[in-house]
Design a protein around this motif. Structure first.
Motif, PDB file in Angstrom:
ATOM      1  N   ASP A 206      66.695  30.114  -2.503  1.00 28.28           N
ATOM      2  CA  ASP A 206      65.231  30.494  -3.044  1.00 28.28           C
ATOM      3  C   ASP A 206      65.702  31.467  -4.169  1.00 28.28           C
ATOM      4  O   ASP A 206      64.991  31.180  -5.281  1.00 28.28           O
ATOM      5  N   ARG A 209      66.959  29.715  -7.173  1.00 25.27           N
ATOM      6  CA  ARG A 209      65.745  28.939  -7.883  1.00 25.27           C
ATOM      7  C   ARG A 209      64.896  29.744  -8.691  1.00 25.27           C
ATOM      8  O   ARG A 209      64.511  29.544  -9.872  1.00 25.27           O
ATOM      9  N   ARG A 305      51.397  21.150  -7.830  1.00 24.63           N
ATOM     10  CA  ARG A 305      50.901  21.260  -6.346  1.00 24.63           C
ATOM     11  C   ARG A 305      52.134  20.677  -5.637  1.00 24.63           C
ATOM     12  O   ARG A 305      51.755  19.728  -4.547  1.00 24.63           O
ATOM     13  N   GLY A 307      56.371  20.936  -4.306  1.00 28.20           N
ATOM     14  CA  GLY A 307      57.331  22.021  -3.927  1.00 28.20           C
ATOM     15  C   GLY A 307      58.778  21.454  -4.220  1.00 28.20           C
ATOM     16  O   GLY A 307      59.100  20.612  -5.248  1.00 28.20           O
ATOM     17  N   TYR A 308      59.584  21.916  -3.447  1.00 28.46           N
ATOM     18  CA  TYR A 308      61.293  21.311  -3.579  1.00 28.46           C
ATOM     19  C   TYR A 308      61.483  20.386  -2.734  1.00 28.46           C
ATOM     20  O   TYR A 308      62.671  19.867  -2.064  1.00 28.46           O
ATOM     21  N   THR A 309      60.394  19.772  -2.004  1.00 35.86           N
ATOM     22  CA  THR A 309      60.862  18.695  -0.986  1.00 35.86           C
ATOM     23  C   THR A 309      59.849  17.553  -0.836  1.00 35.86           C
ATOM     24  O   THR A 309      59.923  16.456  -0.217  1.00 35.86           O
ATOM     25  N   THR A 310      59.054  17.393  -1.905  1.00 43.66           N
ATOM     26  CA  THR A 310      58.151  16.147  -2.244  1.00 43.66           C
ATOM     27  C   THR A 310      59.076  14.826  -2.729  1.00 43.66           C
ATOM     28  O   THR A 310      59.580  15.201  -3.622  1.00 43.66           O
ATOM     29  N   SER A 370      62.596  21.855 -10.163  1.00 40.28           N
ATOM     30  CA  SER A 370      61.988  22.633 -11.319  1.00 40.28           C
ATOM     31  C   SER A 370      63.351  22.842 -11.943  1.00 40.28           C
ATOM     32  O   SER A 370      63.950  23.783 -12.633  1.00 40.28           O
ATOM     33  N   PRO A 377      58.344  24.131  -9.934  1.00 46.91           N
ATOM     34  CA  PRO A 377      58.173  22.919  -9.225  1.00 46.91           C
ATOM     35  C   PRO A 377      57.183  22.148  -9.689  1.00 46.91           C
ATOM     36  O   PRO A 377      56.048  22.276  -9.526  1.00 46.91           O
ATOM     37  N   HIS A 378      57.389  20.939 -10.387  1.00 50.26           N
ATOM     38  CA  HIS A 378      56.367  19.886 -10.569  1.00 50.26           C
ATOM     39  C   HIS A 378      56.848  18.745 -10.939  1.00 50.26           C
ATOM     40  O   HIS A 378      58.181  18.742 -11.292  1.00 50.26           O
TER      41      HIS A 378
END
Length: 397
Positions: A206, A209, A305, A307-310, A370, A377-378
């Protein structure tokens, strides 16, 4: 008396065989072994060393603001290594859990068998007492002749050796149980240590990032000071686009040659949303440039909308022609769907496909993030048709 001694020896030999078979059955046959976890720890040590090397380079680069893109790349690499460490530790914890559950089951089985064999031995002793009160010496003293004495001595030796083997086997079973208990406690402690390490590494990820995002925000706020950096990023995106078009055309020609046909135009359209979110945070077209440096044309669609897990999915079936890192796009993947028709997926935290892989619509290409020129993140998503970028909103409502 001689017949009794022989009968007793036969009984003892049967008990010895039963105990011996039980001891053999307790040999561990782990589905998960400690060696598997040790191998993961070795991999973890390798990742730690790579991170130390990166941190040394980052410390040196932090003194030179002109090398901000190189610094961002190293920060992305560092976050990627930490994510790999987290995956490694999670695997260790999972294997520790399986090993502990397995050990508890085997320990219970070993204790039950030891108790059963001890009870069998006690029954044999009680049976001997009930059969006769005579001890080993009494058996010998009742010999009718010297040859009978020698025969009785052989029988007594068999009985005594059998008794000793039973006791030795019971001791071995007890030692095995003790060793299992010690190993179980050791694995429990190591599992708890791994869980503490996981918490620490997640916090570290965290922080890393956040540091990378802060670096890009400082770049935006510096405006004209970094105009050259922005120009380089724009130029890189154009170089990437030219390469994509060339690779798409080449792939179509190669596939046509294999089929003995001439390259045909790709069937356009037919895309699905590449992520579960349908929130467009920045549409295709003109927009103010981040940092207020003039204006720029946004060549794709930013989907927020996430994050870092999608998971990022292929919007259309095709072949992966690019899977790499760049200063502008970060971790990005390009899928070709025919000559001049491609989709691009950028700023991912990780990529899950290699160049040359044939993917179906909906297959996972990577995980959102990101990386590169990004401040949060996107997913940056582009569609190219007939060699030109188009507005994804034409198909994605």
């Amino acid at each position: 008396m001689k017949q009794y001694a022989k009968r007793l020896a036969s009984l003892l030999m049967a008990v010895v065989c039963a105990v011996s078979l039980s001891v053999t059955a307790l040999t561990p046959a782990y589905a998960v072994s400690k060696a598997d976890i040790d191998a993961l720890k070795k991999d973890q040590a390798s990742l730690d060393q790579k991170k130390k090397n990166l941190q040394s380079k980052l410390k040196e680069l932090s003194k030179d603001r002109s090398r901000i893109l190189e610094q961002r790349k190293l920060l992305d690499n560092q976050a990627s290594l930490t994510a790999q460490e987290i995956t490694n530790v999670e695997k260790q914890i999972s294997q520790y859990a399986a090993l502990i559950a397995q050990s508890l089951a085997e320990l219970a089985e070993a204790e039950a068998k030891e108790e059963a064999q001890y009870e069998l031995f006690c029954k044999r002793v009680r049976a001997m007492e009930k059969e006769s009160r005579l001890d080993y010496w009494s058996v010998l003293f009742h010999a009718s002749s010297f040859s009978d004495l020698l025969s009785r001595m052989d029988d007594v030796n068999d009985i005594m050796n059998a008794d000793q083997r039973i006791i030795d086997d019971l001791k071995a079973m007890q030692a095995d149980i003790t060793a299992r208990k010690e190993a179980l406690e050791s694995n429990k402690k190591e599992s708890e240590a791994a869980k503490a390490t996981l918490v620490s590494k997640k916090k570290s990820l965290d922080d890393q990032r956040a540091e990378a995002v802060a670096l890009m925000k400082s770049l935006d706020s510096s405006k004209a000071e970094y105009q050259a950096v922005y120009d380089e990023l724009e130029a890189e995106e154009e170089r990437v686009q030219k390469r994509i078009v060339a690779l798409s055309k080449k792939l179509a020609e190669e596939q046509a040659a294999k089929n003995g046909n001439k390259p045909s135009n790709a069937a356009l359209g037919g895309y699905i949303w590449p992520v579960s979110s349908h929130h467009v945070s920045s549409p295709y077209g003109k927009r103010p440039s981040p940092g207020g440096i003039g204006s720029r044309f946004h060549k794709g669609m930013d989907i927020g909308r996430v994050g870092y897990t999608t998971e990022v999915h292929a919007a259309k079936a095709g072949t992966v022609i690019v899977s790499q890192y760049s200063s502008s796009y970060g971790n990005y993947v390009v899928v070709a769907h025919g000559s001049g028709n491609t989709t691009l997926y950028a700023h991912m935290s990780s990529r899950k496909v290699e160049v040359g892989k044939a993917v179906k619509q909906g297959d996972v290409l990577g995980i959102t993030g990101s990386t590169g020129r990004s401040t949060g993140p996107h997913l940056h998503f582009e569609i190219t048709e007939n060699g030109e970028r188009i507005n994804p909103a034409k198909y994605l409502k």
